[in-house]
Motif scaffolding. Structure first.
Motif, PDB file in Angstrom:
ATOM      1  N   THR A   1       0.826  -1.207   0.000  1.00  0.00           N
ATOM      2  CA  THR A   1       0.000   0.000   0.000  1.00  0.00           C
ATOM      3  C   THR A   1       0.857   1.252   0.000  1.00  0.00           C
ATOM      4  N   ARG A   2       1.879   1.270   0.835  1.00  0.00           N
ATOM      5  CA  ARG A   2       2.753   2.443   0.902  1.00  0.00           C
ATOM      6  C   ARG A   2       3.606   2.571  -0.356  1.00  0.00           C
ATOM      7  N   LEU A   3       4.044   1.456  -0.920  1.00  0.00           N
ATOM      8  CA  LEU A   3       4.805   1.504  -2.167  1.00  0.00           C
ATOM      9  C   LEU A   3       3.931   2.007  -3.313  1.00  0.00           C
ATOM     10  N   ASP A   4       2.676   1.597  -3.314  1.00  0.00           N
ATOM     11  CA  ASP A   4       1.733   2.077  -4.331  1.00  0.00           C
ATOM     12  C   ASP A   4       1.513   3.582  -4.198  1.00  0.00           C
ATOM     13  N   ALA A   5       1.425   4.071  -2.973  1.00  0.00           N
ATOM     14  CA  ALA A   5       1.277   5.515  -2.758  1.00  0.00           C
ATOM     15  C   ALA A   5       2.493   6.258  -3.290  1.00  0.00           C
ATOM     16  N   PHE A   6       3.677   5.736  -3.034  1.00  0.00           N
ATOM     17  CA  PHE A   6       4.908   6.353  -3.531  1.00  0.00           C
ATOM     18  C   PHE A   6       4.905   6.375  -5.058  1.00  0.00           C
ATOM     19  N   ASP A   7       4.562   5.247  -5.670  1.00  0.00           N
ATOM     20  CA  ASP A   7       4.510   5.159  -7.138  1.00  0.00           C
ATOM     21  C   ASP A   7       3.489   6.131  -7.727  1.00  0.00           C
ATOM     22  N   THR A   8       2.364   6.309  -7.045  1.00  0.00           N
ATOM     23  CA  THR A   8       1.353   7.269  -7.508  1.00  0.00           C
ATOM     24  C   THR A   8       1.929   8.680  -7.511  1.00  0.00           C
ATOM     25  N   GLY A   9       2.667   9.029  -6.480  1.00  0.00           N
ATOM     26  CA  GLY A   9       3.312  10.338  -6.426  1.00  0.00           C
ATOM     27  C   GLY A   9       4.279  10.538  -7.583  1.00  0.00           C
ATOM     28  N   VAL A  10       5.078   9.509  -7.880  1.00  0.00           N
ATOM     29  CA  VAL A  10       6.033   9.592  -8.990  1.00  0.00           C
ATOM     30  C   VAL A  10       5.286   9.764 -10.312  1.00  0.00           C
ATOM     31  N   ARG A  11       4.259   8.976 -10.510  1.00  0.00           N
ATOM     32  CA  ARG A  11       3.502   9.014 -11.773  1.00  0.00           C
ATOM     33  C   ARG A  11       2.848  10.378 -11.997  1.00  0.00           C
ATOM     34  N   TYR A  12       2.197  10.909 -10.989  1.00  0.00           N
ATOM     35  CA  TYR A  12       1.542  12.210 -11.139  1.00  0.00           C
ATOM     36  C   TYR A  12       2.559  13.324 -11.353  1.00  0.00           C
ATOM     37  N   GLN A  13       3.683  13.257 -10.644  1.00  0.00           N
ATOM     38  CA  GLN A  13       4.702  14.279 -10.850  1.00  0.00           C
ATOM     39  C   GLN A  13       5.274  14.187 -12.264  1.00  0.00           C
ATOM     40  N   ALA A  14       5.478  12.982 -12.763  1.00  0.00           N
ATOM     41  CA  ALA A  14       6.031  12.816 -14.111  1.00  0.00           C
ATOM     42  C   ALA A  14       5.095  13.396 -15.165  1.00  0.00           C
ATOM     43  N   TRP A  15       3.822  13.071 -15.098  1.00  0.00           N
ATOM     44  CA  TRP A  15       2.868  13.576 -16.083  1.00  0.00           C
ATOM     45  C   TRP A  15       2.754  15.091 -16.035  1.00  0.00           C
ATOM     46  N   HIS A  16       2.745  15.648 -14.835  1.00  0.00           N
ATOM     47  CA  HIS A  16       2.609  17.107 -14.729  1.00  0.00           C
ATOM     48  C   HIS A  16       3.898  17.831 -15.099  1.00  0.00           C
ATOM     49  N   THR A  17       5.027  17.171 -14.933  1.00  0.00           N
ATOM     50  CA  THR A  17       6.281  17.755 -15.418  1.00  0.00           C
ATOM     51  C   THR A  17       6.269  17.841 -16.935  1.00  0.00           C
ATOM     52  N   LEU A  18       5.832  16.776 -17.594  1.00  0.00           N
ATOM     53  CA  LEU A  18       5.727  16.792 -19.062  1.00  0.00           C
ATOM     54  C   LEU A  18       4.712  17.832 -19.535  1.00  0.00           C
ATOM     55  N   ALA A  19       3.599  17.916 -18.848  1.00  0.00           N
ATOM     56  CA  ALA A  19       2.574  18.898 -19.224  1.00  0.00           C
ATOM     57  C   ALA A  19       3.103  20.317 -19.046  1.00  0.00           C
ATOM     58  N   ALA A  20       3.868  20.553 -17.980  1.00  0.00           N
ATOM     59  CA  ALA A  20       4.434  21.882 -17.755  1.00  0.00           C
ATOM     60  C   ALA A  20       5.417  22.242 -18.869  1.00  0.00           C
ATOM     61  N   MET A  21       6.165  21.253 -19.355  1.00  0.00           N
ATOM     62  CA  MET A  21       7.064  21.504 -20.487  1.00  0.00           C
ATOM     63  C   MET A  21       6.273  21.963 -21.706  1.00  0.00           C
ATOM     64  N   ALA A  22       5.151  21.313 -21.957  1.00  0.00           N
ATOM     65  CA  ALA A  22       4.316  21.691 -23.097  1.00  0.00           C
ATOM     66  C   ALA A  22       3.788  23.113 -22.951  1.00  0.00           C
ATOM     67  N   VAL A  23       3.377  23.478 -21.745  1.00  0.00           N
ATOM     68  CA  VAL A  23       2.873  24.839 -21.521  1.00  0.00           C
ATOM     69  C   VAL A  23       4.003  25.853 -21.693  1.00  0.00           C
ATOM     70  N   LEU A  24       5.201  25.525 -21.242  1.00  0.00           N
ATOM     71  CA  LEU A  24       6.330  26.434 -21.423  1.00  0.00           C
ATOM     72  C   LEU A  24       6.635  26.650 -22.905  1.00  0.00           C
ATOM     73  N   ILE A  25       6.556  25.586 -23.690  1.00  0.00           N
ATOM     74  CA  ILE A  25       6.776  25.710 -25.136  1.00  0.00           C
ATOM     75  C   ILE A  25       5.674  26.557 -25.757  1.00  0.00           C
TER      76      ILE A  25
END
Length: 127
Positions: free
Chosen positions: A35-59
């Motif tokens: 459960t705790r590992l899944d929570a950690f992975d969820t944090g990584v996944r959401y941060q990754a997607w929003h980092t990519l989205a932020a790159m698109a907005v910057l462009i």
């Protein structure tokens, strides 16, 4: 958000994504509950997607600066810090008092997407 500052924050967020993903995959697998590992992975996944989205907005912002793009970037930055950050800490420490911070971070992420939709809607079509 200044161009240099925005790209620096996105680059650092990407660095954290890779580091956290590697840490989760190689160091936490045998030490955290599923459960705790899944929570950690969820944090990584959401941060990754929003980092990519932020790159698109910057462009997009570099090509066509529009009112609202800066707000999108700030909402996502605060949302990633609150959402992913609270999940990282919750997974690593088990501190359940962090639980209420996660949905607040999620609301900030959603507010960023809504702001992006409004910003895009208000964009004038090219002739």
């Amino acid at each position: 958000m200044h161009k240099r500052r925005g790209w620096t924050l996105v680059a650092l967020s990407g660095l954290v994504v890779v580091m956290a993903g590697a840490f989760g995959a190689h160091a936490l697998g045998g030490t955290l509950s599923p459960t705790r590992l899944d929570a950690f992975d969820t944090g990584v996944r959401y941060q990754a997607w929003h980092t990519l989205a932020a790159m698109a907005v910057l462009i997009w912002r570099a090509q066509q600066p529009l009112k609202g793009q800066r707000a999108v970037l700030w909402l996502w930055s605060m949302g990633m810090a609150a959402f992913s950050g609270s999940l990282y800490l919750l997974a690593l420490t088990g501190a359940h008092w962090l639980g209420p911070i996660t949905p607040l971070g999620g609301l900030l992420l959603m507010a960023g997407w809504l702001t992006l939709a409004i910003c895009a809607w208000r964009q004038r079509p090219a002739d």
